[in-house]
Write an enzyme that holds these catalytic residues in place. Sequence first.
Site, PDB file in Angstrom:
ATOM      1  N   ASN A  53       0.825  -1.210   0.000  1.00 57.07           N
ATOM      2  CA  ASN A  53       0.000   0.000   0.000  1.00 57.07           C
ATOM      3  C   ASN A  53       0.861   1.263   0.000  1.00 57.07           C
ATOM      4  O   ASN A  53       0.343   2.366   0.181  1.00 57.07           O
ATOM      5  CB  ASN A  53      -0.914   0.014   1.224  1.00 57.07           C
ATOM      6  CG  ASN A  53      -1.915  -1.126   1.200  1.00 57.07           C
ATOM      7  OD1 ASN A  53      -2.438  -1.471   0.147  1.00 57.07           O
ATOM      8  ND2 ASN A  53      -2.178  -1.709   2.352  1.00 57.07           N
ATOM      9  N   HIS A 139     -14.302  -1.149   6.233  1.00 57.16           N
ATOM     10  CA  HIS A 139     -13.188  -1.922   6.780  1.00 57.16           C
ATOM     11  C   HIS A 139     -13.545  -2.547   8.128  1.00 57.16           C
ATOM     12  O   HIS A 139     -14.344  -2.001   8.898  1.00 57.16           O
ATOM     13  CB  HIS A 139     -11.972  -1.013   6.937  1.00 57.16           C
ATOM     14  CG  HIS A 139     -10.709  -1.735   7.224  1.00 57.16           C
ATOM     15  ND1 HIS A 139     -10.248  -1.955   8.505  1.00 57.16           N
ATOM     16  CD2 HIS A 139      -9.792  -2.316   6.397  1.00 57.16           C
ATOM     17  CE1 HIS A 139      -9.104  -2.616   8.452  1.00 57.16           C
ATOM     18  NE2 HIS A 139      -8.809  -2.843   7.185  1.00 57.16           N
ATOM     19  N   GLU A 183     -15.835   4.366   3.688  1.00 57.10           N
ATOM     20  CA  GLU A 183     -14.476   4.617   3.199  1.00 57.10           C
ATOM     21  C   GLU A 183     -14.580   5.518   1.974  1.00 57.10           C
ATOM     22  O   GLU A 183     -15.639   5.604   1.342  1.00 57.10           O
ATOM     23  CB  GLU A 183     -13.797   3.298   2.820  1.00 57.10           C
ATOM     24  CG  GLU A 183     -13.615   2.355   3.999  1.00 57.10           C
ATOM     25  CD  GLU A 183     -12.869   1.077   3.620  1.00 57.10           C
ATOM     26  OE1 GLU A 183     -11.800   1.194   3.011  1.00 57.10           O
ATOM     27  OE2 GLU A 183     -13.377  -0.009   3.929  1.00 57.10           O
ATOM     28  N   SER A 187     -11.064  -0.777   0.280  1.00 60.99           N
ATOM     29  CA  SER A 187      -9.760  -1.428   0.320  1.00 60.99           C
ATOM     30  C   SER A 187      -9.655  -2.716  -0.487  1.00 60.99           C
ATOM     31  O   SER A 187      -8.561  -3.088  -0.892  1.00 60.99           O
ATOM     32  CB  SER A 187      -9.368  -1.717   1.777  1.00 60.99           C
ATOM     33  OG  SER A 187     -10.332  -2.543   2.402  1.00 60.99           O
ATOM     34  N   ASP A 212     -13.380   7.559   5.868  1.00 60.26           N
ATOM     35  CA  ASP A 212     -12.044   6.999   6.070  1.00 60.26           C
ATOM     36  C   ASP A 212     -11.266   7.091   4.758  1.00 60.26           C
ATOM     37  O   ASP A 212     -11.591   6.408   3.783  1.00 60.26           O
ATOM     38  CB  ASP A 212     -12.169   5.542   6.530  1.00 60.26           C
ATOM     39  CG  ASP A 212     -10.819   4.907   6.846  1.00 60.26           C
ATOM     40  OD1 ASP A 212      -9.790   5.588   6.684  1.00 60.26           O
ATOM     41  OD2 ASP A 212     -10.795   3.737   7.251  1.00 60.26           O
ATOM     42  N   HIS A 215      -7.218   4.714   1.897  1.00 59.01           N
ATOM     43  CA  HIS A 215      -6.685   4.416   0.564  1.00 59.01           C
ATOM     44  C   HIS A 215      -6.938   5.556  -0.426  1.00 59.01           C
ATOM     45  O   HIS A 215      -6.661   5.402  -1.617  1.00 59.01           O
ATOM     46  CB  HIS A 215      -7.294   3.115   0.036  1.00 59.01           C
ATOM     47  CG  HIS A 215      -6.919   1.915   0.845  1.00 59.01           C
ATOM     48  ND1 HIS A 215      -5.751   1.212   0.652  1.00 59.01           N
ATOM     49  CD2 HIS A 215      -7.546   1.320   1.889  1.00 59.01           C
ATOM     50  CE1 HIS A 215      -5.680   0.222   1.527  1.00 59.01           C
ATOM     51  NE2 HIS A 215      -6.754   0.276   2.291  1.00 59.01           N
ATOM     52  N   LYS A 246       0.212   3.997   4.612  1.00 57.27           N
ATOM     53  CA  LYS A 246      -0.014   3.589   3.225  1.00 57.27           C
ATOM     54  C   LYS A 246       0.698   4.587   2.308  1.00 57.27           C
ATOM     55  O   LYS A 246       1.913   4.542   2.180  1.00 57.27           O
ATOM     56  CB  LYS A 246      -1.513   3.444   2.970  1.00 57.27           C
ATOM     57  CG  LYS A 246      -2.114   2.308   3.799  1.00 57.27           C
ATOM     58  CD  LYS A 246      -3.580   2.113   3.564  1.00 57.27           C
ATOM     59  CE  LYS A 246      -4.122   0.872   4.256  1.00 57.27           C
ATOM     60  NZ  LYS A 246      -3.910   0.826   5.709  1.00 57.27           N
TER      61      LYS A 246
END
Length: 396
Positions: A53, A139, A183, A187, A212, A215, A246
Amino acid sequence: MKCKEANKLMRSPEDELLELEQQSLRRALRWVGSEQSREILLDGKSVVNFASNDYLGLASHPEIIAAMKNALDVWGAGSGASRLITGSMTPHKNLEKYIAQLKGCEAALSFSTGYAASVATLSGLMRKGDTVILDKLSHASLIDGAKLSGATIRVFPHNGLAKLERLLESSVRESGRVLVVTESVFSMDGDVALLEEIISLKKKYGAMLLVDEAHGLGIHGDRGLGLIEHYGCAEDVDIHMGTLGKSAGVAGGYIAGSQAIIDLVVNRGRAFIYSTAPPPAQAVAARKALEILTSSEGEKRREKLWSNIRKLTSMLTVEREIKPTSAIIPWRVGDGEADEALQISNRLLEFGIFVPAIRYPTVPRGTARLRITVTASHTEGDLAQLAEVLISSEVR
């Protein structure tokens, strides 16, 4: 005698491991004997890494390494205590002030890990009588935090706006605080939240919103601050969450929001209160990483990353159409069975390419896939080799 009989009925750890083995779901640690980069030494074998990541290749950036080394000399190796005792050190304060500034929020709070950020925030802000409404693909850390809070949990299908609205409509009538959780970039599938539509609904019903950016940070936005920056909707998000391990290449997690939200997590977030503070050198390195990520150098790395993403998906389009929205490319295999995903992952390893097989419980049963992560460090040769072996493995 009764104890012996009871022990016979108990399932042993060995039995459980055998069960996992038979379902192709048993995991084992893989050991990396090199720094994190496009090529790593995995269990003693040199492989091209399509599992990291570290999207912008910052984990081995010389300026970040130098910042961490210098911080060790100045601040020592450890923080010595939890944040509410003597563990809140100047590097933590500097990092948090910088994150708040970048995010345009009143305050921010850093954590040892992204998992701790999720659990501390949700369990600290929500309680019995409140409602947490989660995207189904959120997640595991967000789900765990919601469960620990004692709040009522409601789930809507992935990006399912109609169901989200129904849940909001019923929850705001019956509940105390209502928090929507999503998110920005998911992910395991690499797709993005319908953020503008979710914000419209949360405003309509007076709910709070947590996004979130684990990513999304480093990938989206003019400065790489994520999907929220891309859509220009920072003021409509109550809790900005993300990780520093990440795209930032270091470690840790953070939230940003109002001073009241941050103070409440400090006072009620058990995963924050009862954890030793992250090493100060980690905070120094994370700040340096964010400085680079949002600089002109970060922009160039982001451009290279998206160039690599487009090149790889173009090569893979020979086999199936892919419309990338992030650095994560899920490659579904056959009927989504775990053993088939493992077979293709192992075949790639034979060619010196590491792409992990993702299986239940990380993803639902029957949806096993390879999770390809592209970075700015990959070469065109890396991408071409991956595409060639992957497509030939599908044909076999």
